[in-house]
Design a protein around this motif. Structure first.
Motif, mmCIF file in Angstrom:
data_model
loop_
_atom_site.group_PDB
_atom_site.id
_atom_site.type_symbol
_atom_site.label_atom_id
_atom_site.label_comp_id
_atom_site.label_asym_id
_atom_site.label_seq_id
_atom_site.Cartn_x
_atom_site.Cartn_y
_atom_site.Cartn_z
ATOM 1 N N ALA A 73 29.432 48.747 42.761
ATOM 2 C CA ALA A 73 28.888 48.183 41.531
ATOM 3 C C ALA A 73 29.996 47.658 40.618
ATOM 4 C CB ALA A 73 28.057 49.231 40.798
ATOM 5 N N THR A 74 31.098 48.414 40.538
ATOM 6 C CA THR A 74 32.214 47.993 39.692
ATOM 7 C C THR A 74 32.869 46.736 40.244
ATOM 8 O OG1 THR A 74 32.653 50.268 39.005
ATOM 9 C CG2 THR A 74 34.444 48.683 38.726
ATOM 10 N N VAL A 75 33.038 46.693 41.568
ATOM 11 C CA VAL A 75 33.642 45.523 42.205
ATOM 12 C C VAL A 75 32.788 44.287 41.958
ATOM 13 C CG1 VAL A 75 34.260 44.469 44.406
ATOM 14 C CG2 VAL A 75 34.845 46.848 43.969
ATOM 15 N N LEU A 76 31.474 44.425 42.117
ATOM 16 C CA LEU A 76 30.582 43.287 41.905
ATOM 17 C C LEU A 76 30.595 42.832 40.444
ATOM 18 C CD1 LEU A 76 27.495 44.277 44.089
ATOM 19 C CD2 LEU A 76 29.150 42.476 44.542
ATOM 20 N N ALA A 77 30.592 43.802 39.526
ATOM 21 C CA ALA A 77 30.620 43.460 38.105
ATOM 22 C C ALA A 77 31.903 42.720 37.753
ATOM 23 C CB ALA A 77 30.476 44.717 37.257
ATOM 24 N N THR A 78 33.023 43.185 38.312
ATOM 25 C CA THR A 78 34.308 42.535 38.057
ATOM 26 C C THR A 78 34.319 41.119 38.607
ATOM 27 O OG1 THR A 78 35.457 44.668 38.135
ATOM 28 C CG2 THR A 78 36.798 42.691 38.417
ATOM 29 N N HIS B 214 32.207 38.891 36.456
ATOM 30 C CA HIS B 214 32.921 38.625 35.208
ATOM 31 C C HIS B 214 33.991 37.549 35.403
ATOM 32 C CE1 HIS B 214 34.440 39.525 31.192
ATOM 33 N NE2 HIS B 214 35.652 39.516 31.696
ATOM 34 N N GLU B 215 34.722 37.621 36.501
ATOM 35 C CA GLU B 215 35.763 36.634 36.777
ATOM 36 C C GLU B 215 35.158 35.248 36.996
ATOM 37 O OE1 GLU B 215 37.918 38.167 40.085
ATOM 38 O OE2 GLU B 215 39.071 39.598 38.884
#
Length: 216
Positions: A7-12, A15-16
């Motif tokens: 989830a964090t990887v996808l959110a990052t 965002h990019e």
């Protein structure tokens, strides 16, 4: 080995990409000022839509899908309506007019989240621009003890609502281009309305009528 938080990887990643789309939009805006043409305007519109969708994904994801918080502040409804209309005119398709039905000149302020409400109205306007034949109207008035924002167009209307007129669909849609969306915009709009204690509604009256009602 450290476990990967998907989830964090996808959110990052989202965002990019959102930041890159923002930079692309600024570059397209600047290029369009120097070289205005219909194709450049279409690319600007697409880039802004993509950026808006990415922002909405981030907002929904960051709230964990359960509770969406709002940053309510005293906002002048008339000023907000003018700001949204000005932004929307930058993405107005050729042959479509955007009119304002402003009935809140005597309302000094309303406590809402300016950014989130603007996103809801831009979602509704994007949709209206796709299906309108020639005219879209952005309005605001007091109703039932609340503030009612509306977006109306002269298109075929919502297929799932009474009064849908398939004969009024733009020709390209009759030829097979349905432009069916993902439903993300509708979900986002409903969440924003609920977070404000309000509601959205959709109906047909010689075209689609989108309404966002916010309590005082």
């Amino acid at each position: 080995m450290t476990a990967i938080d998907t989830a964090t990887v996808l959110a990052t990643a989202v965002h990019e990409v959102k930041n890159m789309m923002g930079e692309l939009s600024l570059n397209l805006d600047e290029y369009h000022r120097r070289h205005p043409d219909a194709e450049m305007a279409r690319m600007r519109t697409l880039s802004r839509k993509l950026q808006d969708r990415l922002i909405q994904i981030l907002i929904l994801q960051n709230e964990g899908g359960n509770h969406l918080s709002v940053n309510a502040e005293a906002i002048n409804p008339e000023e907000l309506l003018d700001e949204v209309a000005a932004d929307a005119r930058l993405m107005l398709p050729e042959g479509i007019s955007l009119e304002s039905d402003n009935r809140v000149g005597d309302v000094p302020f309303w406590f809402i989240d300016r950014y989130l409400v603007s996103q809801v109205l831009m979602n509704a306007l994007h949709n209206a621009f796709k299906f309108a034949n020639s005219r879209v109207v952005l309005g605001c008035r007091e109703e039932a003890g609340g503030l009612l924002f509306t977006v109306r167009d002269d298109g075929a209307g919502y297929p799932d609502q009474p009064g849908f007129r398939p004969e009024a669909l733009p020709q390209e849609m009759k030829d097979g281009d349905s432009r069916k969306g993902t439903g993300l915009g509708l979900r986002f709009n409903e969440r924003i309305a609920t977070a404000h204690g309000g509601k959205i509604s959709r109906s047909n009256n010689a075209g689609a009528c989108f309404a966002l009602w916010l309590p005082r």
